[in-house]
Design a protein around this motif. Sequence first.
Motif, mmCIF file in Angstrom:
data_model
loop_
_atom_site.group_PDB
_atom_site.id
_atom_site.type_symbol
_atom_site.label_atom_id
_atom_site.label_comp_id
_atom_site.label_asym_id
_atom_site.label_seq_id
_atom_site.Cartn_x
_atom_site.Cartn_y
_atom_site.Cartn_z
ATOM 1 N N LEU A 1 32.532 28.581 39.685
ATOM 2 C CA LEU A 1 33.405 28.707 38.502
ATOM 3 C C LEU A 1 32.668 29.285 37.297
ATOM 4 O O LEU A 1 33.285 29.618 36.305
ATOM 5 C CB LEU A 1 34.015 27.353 38.125
ATOM 6 C CG LEU A 1 34.849 26.641 39.198
ATOM 7 C CD1 LEU A 1 35.656 25.508 38.568
ATOM 8 C CD2 LEU A 1 35.772 27.586 39.936
ATOM 9 N N GLY B 1 35.114 31.543 35.086
ATOM 10 C CA GLY B 1 35.957 31.866 36.237
ATOM 11 C C GLY B 1 35.163 32.584 37.308
ATOM 12 O O GLY B 1 34.163 33.240 37.045
ATOM 13 N N GLN C 1 40.575 33.479 43.314
ATOM 14 C CA GLN C 1 39.535 33.138 42.336
ATOM 15 C C GLN C 1 40.051 31.994 41.454
ATOM 16 O O GLN C 1 41.251 31.814 41.302
ATOM 17 C CB GLN C 1 39.167 34.355 41.502
ATOM 18 C CG GLN C 1 38.736 35.557 42.329
ATOM 19 C CD GLN C 1 37.506 35.289 43.186
ATOM 20 O OE1 GLN C 1 36.691 34.418 42.883
ATOM 21 N NE2 GLN C 1 37.382 36.030 44.281
ATOM 22 N N GLN C 2 39.113 31.238 40.855
ATOM 23 C CA GLN C 2 39.509 30.052 40.091
ATOM 24 C C GLN C 2 38.609 29.829 38.888
ATOM 25 O O GLN C 2 37.506 30.364 38.817
ATOM 26 C CB GLN C 2 39.392 28.793 40.972
ATOM 27 C CG GLN C 2 40.526 28.623 41.956
ATOM 28 C CD GLN C 2 40.370 27.323 42.736
ATOM 29 O OE1 GLN C 2 39.692 26.408 42.286
ATOM 30 N NE2 GLN C 2 41.002 27.255 43.885
ATOM 31 N N ASN D 1 43.816 25.546 29.551
ATOM 32 C CA ASN D 1 44.028 26.436 30.690
ATOM 33 C C ASN D 1 44.947 27.566 30.270
ATOM 34 O O ASN D 1 45.565 27.516 29.203
ATOM 35 C CB ASN D 1 44.633 25.649 31.851
ATOM 36 C CG ASN D 1 44.343 26.289 33.196
ATOM 37 O OD1 ASN D 1 43.788 27.394 33.275
ATOM 38 N ND2 ASN D 1 44.711 25.598 34.261
#
Lengths: 424, 137
Positions: free
Chosen positions: A318, A345, A354-355, A378
Motif C-alpha cells: 500500500l 496506494g 490495486q488498493q 478515503n
Amino acid sequence: MRKYYLLLLFMSIYSCTVFGNNHSKKNDPNLPQANAGLQLPAGFTAIKVAEGVGRARHIAISPQGTIFYKSSRLVNGKGIFQLIDKNGDGIADSVFGFGNYIGTGIAIKNGYLYASSDEEVFRYKLDAKGNVINPSQPEKIITGLINRHQHESKSITLDDAGNLYVNIGAYSNSCQVNDRTLHSPGRKPCPVLDSAGGIWQFKADKLNQTYGNGIHYAMGLRNVVGLDWNNQTNTLFVMQHGRDQLHDNWPEYFDEKSSAELPAECMYELHKGDNCGWPYIYYDPMQHKKMIAPEFGGDGKKSTTDYNNPVIAFPAHLAPNALMFYTGNQFPEKYKNGAFIAFHGSWNRAPLPQQGYYVVFVPFKNGKPTGKWEIFANGFSGKEVIESTRQADHRPCGLAQAPDGSLYVTDDVKGTIYKISYKK
Amino acid sequence: MIKKVVTGVYILAMAIMVSSFHQNQISASIARGKQVYNKVCLSCHMIDGGGVPNINPPLAQSSYVLGDKKRIIAIVLNGMTDRIAIDDEYYSNNMAPHSDLTDEEIANVLTYVRNSFGNKASAVTAAEVKVVRSMKK
C-alpha cells in the motif's frame, strides 16, 4: 429603431451567456463535491486549500500557520513552495517558490524549515511570522547521501534533543545479484546496507555533515518514506515500504494472490542499533511471522525470530508515504497521540485490483498501537476499482498538523492539498 | 484479353490472400504476445500499459515502444537500469533482462505491445530479435 435592435441583440447575447453558464455548471463534473470528494468519519469535513500545485510530497506547518510543501518536480525552477493566502479565507490564492532542488522531505523545528533533496538536507531560518528569511541561501546540514535512483527520496524528522533523522532507502528490491530478476540469488552480506537501507542520525544544527559524521541509527529497512518522532515514548517510529515481486521472481513459492498479499507494510518503533531485517526477511501478516526471504533460502514457510518485530502490520504494497502522530486538540479524544498514515496506494498487486489510496488512523495508548487500524479518509482515487495505478486521480503522500489541530494531506498526482477539520 | 483479366484477378486474389495471411499472422502473434505480456510484463507495466508514475514507465503512447524496434528489443533482452528520461519523465525501478524468452516470444510480446493500449505500429519478427540478440554485449 436601430438602437432598439442593438439593445435586443445585446440582451439576447447577455441572456445566452448567463443561461449558458448556468447550463454548463449543472453538467460540470468538476463542481465542488462534498468534503472535497473524500469519505470521512462523522463530524469531520474536508476542503481543498490548493489544487494543481505540482507534485506535492511532504508538508510542514509552522506554529504561526505558514504552510510549506516539497515538490518532486521543479516548477519554474523551484522545489519548495509556501502556500499564500492573502485574503485569509483559508484557501491558497498563490504559492511562493524557492529552493532549486527536487525532493520529498520537509520539517519544521525550533524556528527552522528543513528540506531534503535526494542527496542533501538544507535548513532555512524562519522569522517570527513563520516566513523564510533568506530563501536563496539555506544552510547545508547534510551532504553526499547515496542516490541510485531507486527509493531515492530522503524523508526527515527531528527529535527534541537536537537530532535529525534521515531515511536512506535501499537502491534495490531485495538485494539480489541482479535486481528484480527471476531466481537471482541474494547477496549476503548485502552490500547496500553500509550506506543505505536504514535510518541515519545527524545533528540538526551542524553544517556539511555526511556519513562519517552521522550515526547509523537503524538498519535493515528497505525504504522508509513516512517517519515521525513520538514525543510520548521519545522514540522514532517509521513505516517501511515492503519488498515487491515475490511471484515474479520466485513463482515456485508464491502464486499471484499470495504475492499480492505479501509482505506486510510494517510500522517499527526504533532504538539506536535496531535491525529490521531487510533484505533477509519479510513479514507475513497472516502468519504473524518474520519469514526468510526466498533470495536467502526461504520458501514461504521458513521463519525466524531474529530482527525487530513490527508494532503493527498493514496490507501488502500500500506504500505508506507519511506517518504523523496527532498531538492536537481539535479532533476527538481517541485521536490524541494516535498515528495517521498516508498510504500512496499500490502498484504491485496486479493482476488483483490495486488498493490503499487512503489515510488511515491507528489508535495508540501508552505509546503502543491498540486494537485495529481504520480507514480515516478515503476516496482520493476517485474510482471504485483501480486496476492500474495511473487511474488514481489523487494519491495521498504527506501529512501535517496545523496549529488549530486540523490535518493537512498532500496529493502528488494532481497537486491537491486537503484540509480535514472536526466540529462537534 | 480474357487471359489478361484472368491473370489480373489471379494476382489480385493472391495479393488479398497473402495480405490476409499476413494479417492473420499478426493477429496470431498479438494473441500469443498477450500471453507473454500477462505473465512477464503486466505486474510492472499494468493491465492497460499505463505503467506506474515515477516507478515503471508506461508503454501506451511511449516513444520507446513506437520508435526504433532495435532499441525496444534490446531493452527486453538486456533490461534497463539507466536513469534516463522517457518522454520527459524519470522512472526509478530497474527492469530485469528477459533474454530467457525466445526470439519468437519477444517478437510476439513486442508486436502485442506495439498494437495495444492505443498503440499502432508495425510487427516485430523473430528474425529482428535474433539480429539484436546476436549484437548483445
